[in-house]
Design a protein around this motif. Structure first.
Motif, mmCIF file in Angstrom:
data_model
loop_
_atom_site.group_PDB
_atom_site.id
_atom_site.type_symbol
_atom_site.label_atom_id
_atom_site.label_comp_id
_atom_site.label_asym_id
_atom_site.label_seq_id
_atom_site.Cartn_x
_atom_site.Cartn_y
_atom_site.Cartn_z
ATOM 1 N N GLU A 206 39.901 88.863 92.739
ATOM 2 C CA GLU A 206 40.612 88.246 91.623
ATOM 3 C C GLU A 206 41.964 88.931 91.435
ATOM 4 O O GLU A 206 42.120 90.115 91.717
ATOM 5 C CB GLU A 206 39.792 88.362 90.334
ATOM 6 N N CYS A 207 42.931 88.164 90.944
ATOM 7 C CA CYS A 207 44.257 88.723 90.678
ATOM 8 C C CYS A 207 44.161 89.727 89.528
ATOM 9 O O CYS A 207 43.659 89.403 88.449
ATOM 10 C CB CYS A 207 45.234 87.600 90.323
ATOM 11 N N ARG A 208 44.613 90.949 89.775
ATOM 12 C CA ARG A 208 44.540 91.991 88.766
ATOM 13 C C ARG A 208 45.752 91.926 87.832
ATOM 14 O O ARG A 208 46.807 91.421 88.224
ATOM 15 C CB ARG A 208 44.490 93.364 89.450
ATOM 16 N N ASP B 17 48.883 93.129 89.443
ATOM 17 C CA ASP B 17 49.357 92.498 90.676
ATOM 18 C C ASP B 17 50.604 91.657 90.429
ATOM 19 O O ASP B 17 50.634 90.815 89.516
ATOM 20 C CB ASP B 17 48.272 91.583 91.261
#
Length: 227
Positions: free
Chosen positions: A114-116, A119
């Motif tokens: 998953e996109c943190r 990020d």
């Protein structure tokens, strides 16, 4: 002593008689392959590269670009007026790294997750996985070719599918009427494609991507929904 101070640093090498080791001598430093990714969009100014490589220092970026010029991966040239700016672009040898980046991206899909919150995200970073997906549309036949505009919640970019020369992609809307326009209105769909959980073919076939355009490429993509 002053002569030694001005000598260029010795190039680092694994000193192994192996083609993989020789390749890593050239592109194994941090940031080099990501600079290649950005230059696949065509000529870029230093400031543009720095803006699309969040986290790289100005000193490291300048050093990597010098190394890439030395190693024959990139060149620098001055744009004519009114541009009057220096741009960097890939050489033919640098462009040969496209399939390397494609393979590396496919290998890294499982680690994406998953996109943190920390990020960075750029719409055009979806260009390479999208191009891989478009190559699968032909189902073993001739690869699709044409200009594709891609709209994501985080922005718009365009790709030249099936082109042997010239830029691979570009930021922003297509420079002319595209052969197809793909709209990923749900961020979760493009994220699933990035992670390798589904394919471009599958999301188009399921109607999870809006396909527009009158070109042959758009028509072939729409035919997936009736296949």
């Amino acid at each position: 002593m002053s002569r030694l101070r001005h000598m260029p640093p010795r190039r680092r090498s694994y000193d192994q008689y192996c083609s993989a080791a020789r390749a890593l001598d050239v592109v194994g430093d941090r940031w080099t392959l990501l600079i290649v990714r950005e230059l696949l969009a065509g000529p870029r100014r230093y400031t543009d590269l720095h803006a699309d490589l969040p986290g790289v220092s100005t000193d490291v970026l300048a050093s990597r670009l010098k190394d890439m010029e030395r190693d024959g991966l990139a060149t620098r040239r001055r744009l004519p007026p009114p541009g009057a700016a220096s741009v960097y672009e890939l050489t033919g040898r640098g462009r040969e790294l496209l399939p390397v980046l494609q393979a590396l991206g496919r290998w890294g899909e499982g680690a994406l997750g998953e996109c943190r919150p920390t990020d960075a995200v750029r719409a055009h970073w979806f260009a390479l996985p999208l191009l891989r997906g478009l190559e699968e549309v032909g189902d073993g036949g001739p690869a699709l070719s044409g200009l594709v505009e891609v709209r994501l919640p985080e922005g718009t970019f365009h790709v030249w599918a099936g082109e042997a020369e010239g830029p691979v992609y570009g930021d922003g809307p297509a420079p002319r009427t595209p052969d197809a326009r793909l709209s990923f209105e749900d961020a979760a769909v493009s994220a699933a494609v990035r992670r390798g959980e589904t394919s471009v073919v599958d999301v188009v076939r399921a109607g999870r991507v809006v396909v527009e355009g009158d070109g042959a490429l758009a028509k072939e993509l729409r035919e997936l929904r009736t296949a």
